[in-house]
Write an enzyme that holds these catalytic residues in place. Structure first.
Site, mmCIF file in Angstrom:
data_model
loop_
_atom_site.group_PDB
_atom_site.id
_atom_site.type_symbol
_atom_site.label_atom_id
_atom_site.label_comp_id
_atom_site.label_asym_id
_atom_site.label_seq_id
_atom_site.Cartn_x
_atom_site.Cartn_y
_atom_site.Cartn_z
ATOM 1 N N GLU A 133 56.297 57.437 9.924
ATOM 2 C CA GLU A 133 57.436 58.370 9.992
ATOM 3 C C GLU A 133 58.500 58.153 8.922
ATOM 4 O OE1 GLU A 133 58.744 58.360 14.091
ATOM 5 O OE2 GLU A 133 56.731 58.712 14.811
ATOM 6 N N GLU A 238 47.685 60.569 17.545
ATOM 7 C CA GLU A 238 48.508 60.509 18.765
ATOM 8 C C GLU A 238 48.433 61.852 19.506
ATOM 9 O OE1 GLU A 238 52.471 59.020 17.966
ATOM 10 O OE2 GLU A 238 51.746 57.563 16.504
#
Ligand code: G3I
Length: 351
Positions: A133, A238
């Site tokens: 991220e 995910e």
């Protein structure tokens, strides 16, 4: 063949790894039903939390490997593809890291963390989410503690360090919203820059925290192609599909991120006891479409990991609003297969 006798890992064994993120209770093997499902259905695992910096190195150079050792042992015992999540992330970082303001100390802290952790699991963890991220929604770099102190070069440095310690391990960049064009472009640029500067990057981790109607299949397809065209593997790391209303959609993007005021609001938690059949069908169709696309690009996709095993343990019951009842996975709160499970399995049985 009957759906009942199938498992996800057997069904997709010639296509891609099928993984699940596991929590601390499952690492400790204290959730026998979930652990049984894990063993039967999945051939890859990711730590939902236990390899993150705040747990692994809570104080400078004081490492705590109790849970991560158990995690790796569990994966080995079950002959699984073991994923390390994650080495460098601004969130769930140890407090002391937020205090570091000079580049020498920050670089040393990052170097020591990566060296110690990667080295401990060399040849045992098969794939590392090296950086997690690092991008903002517009595709530019996030002003994280790492970026603020070390500049953009921290990403390259992290990849090079990990590759030096374990040259054979798979290394990836992992992020959410990568199907959004602006962010996808940012990630493509990042991967190109890393390659140009001689860093080894093997794969992109597309987190895939998705909804019933977002992102579109078209954008997912474009994303698979954008990254595979760079010569790296595509992984969905995910995956989950939220069925609940989203406060940003209802109240606009400018709404503050403290959603405490919505806690207990029945409008925001419409299915507290049971998912209506009509939504169950939509969820099954959504998963069918997604897996259909994954199968189309199976030669480019190396892993599909669900962010959890059952709806009982998903992070989406507490985010972005605490205490809701969400239904994003293939197994329900009673550890039973949902309609979405069958819709995914049937894709292969029919083929
Ligand atoms: O560690 C405390 C524990 O001491 C305490 O007893 C417990 C009580 O609630 O809370 C524990 O911390 C929680 C932690 O998970 C471990 O369970 C935090 O409150 C909670 O916020 C934290 O949430 C995790 C979240 O990352 C944090 O950002 C989720 O479980 C985890 O699923 C989620 O995973 C992230 C990926 O790493 C990166 N991509 C997005 C994904 C979803 O946010």
């Amino acid at each position: 063949m009957q759906v009942e006798s199938q498992s996800l890992k057997k069904t997709f064994q010639n296509n891609f790894f099928i993984g699940a993120a596991i929590n601390e209770v499952q690492i400790d093997e204290q959730d026998p039903m979930a652990n049984a499902l894990l063993k039967k259905e999945f051939n890859s695992i990711t730590t939902e939390n236990n390899l993150k910096w705040m747990y692994i190195e809570p104080l400078p150079n004081e490492f705590n490997f109790d849970k991560s050792d158990k995690y790796v042992n569990l994966g080995e015992k079950n002959n699984m593809h073991i994923v390390g999540h994650t080495l460098v992330w601004h969130s769930q970082i140890a407090e002391y890291m937020n205090e570091i303001k000079d580049s020498t100390t920050m670089a040393k802290a990052m170097e020591s963390h990566i060296k110690t952790v990667v080295n401990r699991y060399k040849d045992r963890i098969h794939s590392w989410d090296v950086v997690n991220e690092a991008l903002k929604e517009d595709g530019s770099l996030r002003e994280s503690i790492f970026y603020s102190v070390l500049g953009e070069e921290y990403i390259e440095r992290a990849f090079k360090l990990a590759a030096k310690i374990d040259p054979k391990v798979e290394l990836s960049y992992n992020d959410y919203n990568l199907c959004k064009p602006s962010k996808r472009e940012g990630a493509v640029k990042l991967v190109k820059r890393l390659k140009k500067n001689g860093a080894k990057i093997d794969a992109i981790g597309i987190q895939a925290h998705w909804k019933l109607n977002y992102p579109s299949l078209d954008e997912i397809e474009k994303t698979i192609l954008a990254f595979s065209n760079l010569g790296i593997k595509v992984m969905f790391t995910e995956l989950d599909v939220s069925v609940l209303p989203n406060p940003w959609e209802l109240f606009g993007a400018g709404v503050e991120q403290d959603f405490k005021k919505f806690e207990g609001d029945p409008k925001m938690n419409p299915y507290p006891t049971k998912l209506p059949d009509s939504i169950q069908v939509q969820l099954a169709k959504r998963y069918e479409d997604i897996f259909n696309l994954f199968l189309k690009y199976q030669n480019k996709i190396s892993r599909v990991t669900f962010w959890g095993i059952t709806d009982k343990q998903t992070w989406l019951n507490d985010w972005p609003i605490k205490g809701r009842t969400n239904y994003p996975l293939l197994f329900d709160r009673k550890y039973q297969k949902k309609e979405a499970y069958s819709s995914v399995i049937k894709l292969k049985i029919q083929n």
